[in-house]
Scaffold this active site. Structure first.
Site, mmCIF file in Angstrom:
data_model
loop_
_atom_site.group_PDB
_atom_site.id
_atom_site.type_symbol
_atom_site.label_atom_id
_atom_site.label_comp_id
_atom_site.label_asym_id
_atom_site.label_seq_id
_atom_site.Cartn_x
_atom_site.Cartn_y
_atom_site.Cartn_z
ATOM 1 N NE ARG A 64 7.399 12.658 -12.419
ATOM 2 C CZ ARG A 64 7.257 13.541 -13.436
ATOM 3 N NH1 ARG A 64 6.762 13.157 -14.594
ATOM 4 N NH2 ARG A 64 7.629 14.789 -13.283
ATOM 5 C CD GLN A 96 -0.656 2.248 -1.968
ATOM 6 O OE1 GLN A 96 -0.763 2.794 -0.874
ATOM 7 N NE2 GLN A 96 -1.608 2.284 -2.869
ATOM 8 C CG ASN A 97 5.349 5.877 -2.414
ATOM 9 O OD1 ASN A 97 4.222 6.133 -2.824
ATOM 10 N ND2 ASN A 97 5.741 6.177 -1.192
ATOM 11 C CB VAL A 98 7.574 3.851 -8.690
ATOM 12 C CG1 VAL A 98 6.297 3.060 -8.908
ATOM 13 C CG2 VAL A 98 7.368 5.321 -9.060
ATOM 14 C CG ASP A 99 9.909 7.274 -3.976
ATOM 15 O OD1 ASP A 99 10.423 6.697 -2.998
ATOM 16 O OD2 ASP A 99 8.778 7.795 -3.916
ATOM 17 C CG HIS A 114 1.754 0.359 -7.332
ATOM 18 N ND1 HIS A 114 1.166 1.348 -6.565
ATOM 19 C CD2 HIS A 114 0.845 -0.645 -7.400
ATOM 20 C CE1 HIS A 114 -0.041 0.955 -6.196
ATOM 21 N NE2 HIS A 114 -0.257 -0.246 -6.693
ATOM 22 C CB THR A 184 -1.844 5.204 1.129
ATOM 23 O OG1 THR A 184 -2.572 4.757 -0.011
ATOM 24 C CG2 THR A 184 -2.214 4.348 2.332
ATOM 25 C CB SER A 185 -5.998 8.592 -0.723
ATOM 26 O OG SER A 185 -5.991 7.697 -1.825
ATOM 27 C CB ALA A 227 4.584 10.471 7.532
#
Length: 239
Positions: A64, A96-99, A114, A184-185, A227
């Site tokens: 990742r 919520q993203n880790v990038d 997260h 986000t869902s 987006a």
């Protein structure tokens, strides 16, 4: 729909999810098939996986990291950075993203609920702060050690673990007058509850994404579209 007007007294809380990173080419987790980049989530993103097969967990997150390093921020990331520049301390971003695409676009007032892909922390949770770590490891033997001697683990909130900075996030939601949710869902909690908390406080709520989220009923406005195409020019900031 028309422009979203942000008044001089508004406080803006932005929540972003996997959809905004997907527009930069990063894969998303889809609960429907239980796979993330070809792996069962249970095998690479749980405390049990780290205990049973740390080599596989580190292989997964190293991959990742390598993939994330090749991605670039897209117009949606840039648009949020420009909005922050106009609003200053009246802007807060929770991802919520880790990038690190938000940071690379210039965002400063943000938290990663997260965790962060480019950091590692003590596997034994000894209390040492996370360290910057962008290494792509080819074997478990290469993974560094904490000052206490324990092996490092990815600074990622695994399934079953408590998200980071929840007190600050709740505080920011409490003063927000406008919540903008992007990509986000609405299926991952507690983030899916944020819009409800904001509505309870009287905030306007806007969703931006290619399709309505599962919690679409909680939004005052749902703007369908990518987006990167919708966010630039969506906001009018009154001075």
């Amino acid at each position: 729909m028309g422009k979203i007007v942000i008044g001089s007294g508004d406080w803006v809380f932005v929540l972003t999810g996997a959809g905004i990173s997907a527009e930069s080419g990063l894969p998303t987790f889809r609960a429907s098939d239980g796979l993330w980049a070809g792996h069962r989530v249970e095998d690479v993103c749980t405390p049990e996986a780290l205990e049973l097969n740390p080599a596989l967990v580190w292989q997964f997150y190293s991959e990742r990291r390598a993939q994330g390093a090749k991605a670039d921020p897209n117009p949606a990331h840039i648009a949020l950075t420009e909005l922050e520049a106009k609003l200053g301390d009246r802007f807060f971003l929770c991802t919520q993203n880790v990038d690190d695409l938000h940071e690379r676009a210039g965002s400063k007032r943000l938290v990663h609920m997260h965790g962060e892909l480019a950091k590692s922390r003590c596997e034994d949770e000894c209390g040492q702060p996370p360290v910057t770590d962008r290494a792509v490891y080819t074997s478990l033997d290469e993974v560094g050690r904490c000052a206490c001697g324990a092996r490092l683990r990815p600074h990622i909130v695994f399934f079953g673990e408590i998200p980071l900075e929840m007190e600050r996030i709740q505080r920011e939601i409490g003063r927000a007058t406008l919540m903008v949710v992007v990509g986000t869902s609405g299926s991952v909690y507690p983030a899916a509850n944020y819009v409800q908390w904001a509505r309870q406080g009287g905030a306007r709520t806007v969703y931006v994404g290619p399709e309505p989220p599962l919690n679409a009923h909680a939004f005052t406005n749902v703007v369908e579209g990518k987006a990167g195409e919708v966010l630039p020019g969506l906001f009018v900031v009154e001075t």
